[in-house]
Scaffold this motif. Structure first.
Motif, short mmCIF file in Angstrom:
data_model
loop_
_atom_site.label_atom_id
_atom_site.label_comp_id
_atom_site.label_asym_id
_atom_site.label_seq_id
_atom_site.Cartn_x
_atom_site.Cartn_y
_atom_site.Cartn_z
N ALA A 190 -13.57 -2.02 -5.80
CA ALA A 190 -13.47 -0.58 -6.07
C ALA A 190 -14.05 0.18 -4.87
CB ALA A 190 -14.25 -0.22 -7.34
N PRO A 191 -13.36 1.28 -4.50
CA PRO A 191 -12.23 1.94 -5.16
C PRO A 191 -10.86 1.36 -4.78
CG PRO A 191 -12.91 3.26 -3.30
CD PRO A 191 -13.85 2.08 -3.35
N PHE A 192 -10.88 0.19 -4.17
CA PHE A 192 -9.64 -0.55 -3.90
C PHE A 192 -9.96 -2.02 -4.11
CE2 PHE A 192 -12.03 -0.18 0.03
CZ PHE A 192 -12.05 -1.47 0.52
N VAL A 193 -8.93 -2.84 -4.30
CA VAL A 193 -9.14 -4.27 -4.48
C VAL A 193 -8.57 -5.00 -3.28
CG1 VAL A 193 -8.59 -6.30 -5.88
CG2 VAL A 193 -9.06 -4.11 -7.00
N ASP A 194 -9.40 -5.79 -2.62
CA ASP A 194 -8.94 -6.60 -1.49
C ASP A 194 -9.90 -7.76 -1.31
OD1 ASP A 194 -8.10 -7.75 0.87
OD2 ASP A 194 -7.57 -5.83 1.78
N PRO A 195 -9.49 -8.98 -1.70
CA PRO A 195 -10.37 -10.15 -1.53
C PRO A 195 -10.73 -10.43 -0.08
CG PRO A 195 -8.61 -10.64 -3.09
CD PRO A 195 -8.26 -9.33 -2.44
N LEU B 186 -12.24 3.10 7.59
CA LEU B 186 -11.85 2.24 6.48
C LEU B 186 -10.34 1.99 6.49
CD1 LEU B 186 -12.29 0.69 3.88
CD2 LEU B 186 -12.33 2.88 2.64
N ALA B 187 -9.57 3.04 6.73
CA ALA B 187 -8.12 2.87 6.79
C ALA B 187 -7.73 1.91 7.91
CB ALA B 187 -7.44 4.24 7.00
N SER B 188 -8.39 2.04 9.05
CA SER B 188 -8.11 1.12 10.17
C SER B 188 -8.48 -0.31 9.81
CB SER B 188 -8.89 1.59 11.40
OG SER B 188 -8.73 0.66 12.46
N ALA B 189 -9.63 -0.49 9.18
CA ALA B 189 -10.07 -1.83 8.81
C ALA B 189 -9.13 -2.46 7.80
CB ALA B 189 -11.49 -1.77 8.24
N ARG B 190 -8.64 -1.68 6.84
CA ARG B 190 -7.72 -2.24 5.84
C ARG B 190 -6.43 -2.72 6.48
NH1 ARG B 190 -7.30 1.05 0.29
NH2 ARG B 190 -6.34 -0.96 -0.26
N SER B 191 -5.98 -2.04 7.51
CA SER B 191 -4.77 -2.51 8.20
C SER B 191 -5.03 -3.81 8.94
CB SER B 191 -4.27 -1.42 9.16
OG SER B 191 -5.18 -1.21 10.24
N LEU B 192 -6.25 -3.99 9.45
CA LEU B 192 -6.59 -5.23 10.14
C LEU B 192 -6.77 -6.38 9.15
CD1 LEU B 192 -9.15 -3.90 12.78
CD2 LEU B 192 -6.80 -4.63 13.17
N TRP B 193 -7.36 -6.10 7.98
CA TRP B 193 -7.47 -7.15 6.96
C TRP B 193 -6.09 -7.65 6.54
CZ3 TRP B 193 -10.99 -3.48 3.70
CH2 TRP B 193 -12.25 -3.38 4.32
N ALA B 194 -5.14 -6.72 6.51
CA ALA B 194 -3.79 -7.09 6.09
C ALA B 194 -3.17 -8.12 7.04
CB ALA B 194 -2.90 -5.85 6.00
N LEU B 195 -3.57 -8.07 8.33
CA LEU B 195 -3.03 -9.00 9.31
C LEU B 195 -3.51 -10.43 9.05
CD1 LEU B 195 -3.42 -6.92 12.60
CD2 LEU B 195 -1.36 -7.26 11.21
N ALA B 196 -4.63 -10.56 8.31
CA ALA B 196 -5.19 -11.88 8.04
C ALA B 196 -4.50 -12.58 6.88
CB ALA B 196 -6.68 -11.75 7.76
N ARG B 197 -3.59 -11.89 6.22
CA ARG B 197 -2.93 -12.49 5.06
C ARG B 197 -1.91 -13.53 5.48
NH1 ARG B 197 -4.26 -7.35 3.43
NH2 ARG B 197 -5.20 -7.23 1.37
N ALA C 245 0.09 -9.30 -4.02
CA ALA C 245 1.30 -9.22 -3.19
C ALA C 245 2.48 -8.71 -4.01
CB ALA C 245 1.62 -10.59 -2.61
N GLY C 246 3.34 -7.95 -3.36
CA GLY C 246 4.56 -7.50 -4.03
C GLY C 246 4.63 -6.02 -4.32
N GLY C 247 3.66 -5.26 -3.80
CA GLY C 247 3.72 -3.81 -3.96
C GLY C 247 3.64 -3.37 -5.42
N GLU C 248 4.50 -2.42 -5.79
CA GLU C 248 4.45 -1.86 -7.13
C GLU C 248 4.76 -2.87 -8.21
OE1 GLU C 248 6.92 1.56 -7.40
OE2 GLU C 248 5.78 2.73 -5.92
N GLN C 249 5.47 -3.95 -7.85
CA GLN C 249 5.82 -4.97 -8.84
C GLN C 249 4.87 -6.17 -8.82
OE1 GLN C 249 8.12 -4.53 -11.29
NE2 GLN C 249 8.07 -2.48 -10.41
#
Length: 487
Positions: A346-351, A476-487, A109-113
């Motif tokens: 990989a190629p992205f990190v998302d628990p 994949l892009a669509s799924a990643r946006s849906l995973w983000a909603l679960a945070r 969490a926190g973007g670039e930082q």
């Protein structure tokens, strides 16, 4: 000859490796994975050491030739806590473990930082739940006594080496993730501080110098049934060893490893870290201080196919026939292969990454689902390679490529030839190659590279898969946006 040992996640193998690259007797033994609540996956070090001793003794008994060395490779990541004598202070934690998912999610969490981005900017390593960073942080919060009792926070290979030689060390390939500056081969204290575990930095062993050869001590000799003082090498870990054993030794070349995990890797001399990139993958030290391995290892490879086949009460030996029963494109069935409880690395990190099937209809068959998942894994491999500077041949190995039909899918999706070794003992071969260099007897790489066969892509299918890959990326892009909603 050398006995090469490959300590996999669930199977330990030993093979007689000759200097010309050919493989003699091979033995294998399963070790036990213990699954617990919250995605916990652990192993018993003594069980693993017993598996090593058993297979080494078996292959050693098959020959009257002198054993020049024992060359060890094996699974990386995870956390193998030990005392100064090499005994476990708690069960070893596997790289598959998911207990640190919430910690890594907070670091993302926190973007670039974010902590993950900042650590990636320092070391080039993406953080995921099964790496040292998250596991040390989890133990510091939940089991500080375990850390206090430990003398070393190591990995599988050096844990076994410790018990065979008495040496407390680590190969630089293992140490690379997640705290090492791979150029200087020194730990980055700021990365430890960002993860809140600086006080435990003393548990990280110093990487051994390239070419270091150890010796069996009395205990190791008794375990393996080999003479006291027999040379032993430890590393590189399995991803890199598989590349060397498959013939990947030149700048720009890549290796596809279709095993329990799905790994894509490229040899490079460029360690430039793109701060705008997804903080995923890693750079690993190699025996050559000027050559590095860029790796994108996704969490799940053959394990996902085994899972799906088990649902249909089928066996891995059924895979070829199933793939022949469904055409390229799987009759419209697509799949995202993110089935690990720990998410993706990989190629992205998302628990929170999770798998899915799409395009299902009443007429969809089990063959369509199996082919869709096999194609999805091939798309994941292409995605990984596109994140790296692949500029050469691609060797391919791993249990999944025992299926000719699946190997062809990978070649078609990547749109380039694959070079598959004629012998499956690629990890042991790679470890032996490094061991012979350490003994001052380097192998003839051209001879070793000749021991593989070429799988050409079908041009028409490659074009079809180009279009399917574009759909995969959109899904994949669509799924990643849906995973983000679960945070």
């Amino acid at each position: 000859m050398i006995i090469g040992v490959d300590i996999g996640t669930s199977v330990t193998k030993a093979s007689v490796i000759f200097h010309d690259g050919t493989v003699g007797a091979t033995a294998s033994m399963r070790s036990t994975l213990n699954f617990g609540e919250g995605g916990q996956v652990e192993q018993d070090l003594d069980d693993v050491i017993n598996s090593v001793a058993t297979v080494v003794r078996e292959v050693a008994a098959s020959t009257t030739e002198l054993v020049e060395a024992v060359a060890i490779t094996g699974q990386g990541d995870g956390l193998w806590l030990r005392d100064a004598a090499g005994r476990s202070v708690r069960p070893a934690i596997s790289w598959m473990d998911a207990r640190a998912s919430a910690i890594v999610e907070a670091w993302n969490a926190g973007g670039e930082q974010s902590v993950s981005n900042r650590v990636y900017g320092l070391t080039g390593s993406g953080l995921f739940p099964g790496c040292h960073a998250g596991l040390l942080a989890w133990l510091a919060e939940n089991e500080p006594d375990s850390l206090a009792q430990a003398a070393v926070a190591g990995y599988c290979i050096d844990a076994v080496l410790h018990n065979l030689t008495g040496e407390l060390t680590v190969d630089a390939s293992d140490a690379s993730l997640p705290f090492l500056d791979v150029r200087s081969r020194t730990y980055v204290s700021e990365a430890l501080q960002l993860c809140g575990i600086a006080e435990w930095g003393h548990l990280l062993p110093q990487p051994a110098e390239s070419g270091t050869v150890f010796r069996l001590d009395a205990r190791g000799s008794a375990l393996l049934g080999l003479p006291d003082g027999t040379p032993v090498t430890g590393g590189p870990y399995d991803l890199q060893a598989c590349g060397f054993g498959s013939g990947t030794t030149r700048l720009g070349e890549g290796t596809l490893v279709v095993g329990t995990t799905l790994s894509c890797q490229v040899l490079t001399n460029d360690t430039t870290i793109d701060p705008a990139a997804d903080p995923a993958g890693m750079w690993l030290c190699t025996p050559d201080p000027e050559l590095f391995l860029r790796v994108m290892p996704s969490m799940v490879g053959t394990a996902s196919i085994d899972w799906l086949l088990s649902l249909f009460e089928l066996q891995p030996t059924d895979l070829n026939a199933l793939l022949e029963q469904s055409p390229p494109g799987a009759n419209g069935v697509g799949a995202l292969s993110f089935l690990s409880p720990a998410g993706e690395r990989a190629p992205f990190v998302d628990p929170l990454a999770r798998g899915q099937f799409s395009g299902l209809q009443l007429r969809s068959t089990r063959a369509d689902l199996v082919r869709g998942l096999c194609e999805g894994l091939a798309f994941a491999a292409r995605h990984c390679f596109e994140e790296m500077n692949l500029d050469g041949d691609v060797a391919a190995c791993g249990g999944g490529l025992q299926s000719d039909a699946w190997a062809q899918i990978f070649a078609d999706v990547l749109g380039r030839p694959l070079y598959r070794p004629v012998d499956a003992a690629v990890g042991a071969r790679g470890a032996a190659m490094v061991a012979w260099a350490g003994l001052g007897k380097p192998v003839d790489e051209a001879v070793w590279r000749s021991q593989r066969r070429k799988i050409e892509p079908h041009p028409e299918r490659a074009a079809q898969y180009d279009a399917s890959y574009a759909v995969y990326c959109a899904q994949l892009a669509s799924a990643r946006s849906l995973w983000a909603l679960a945070r």
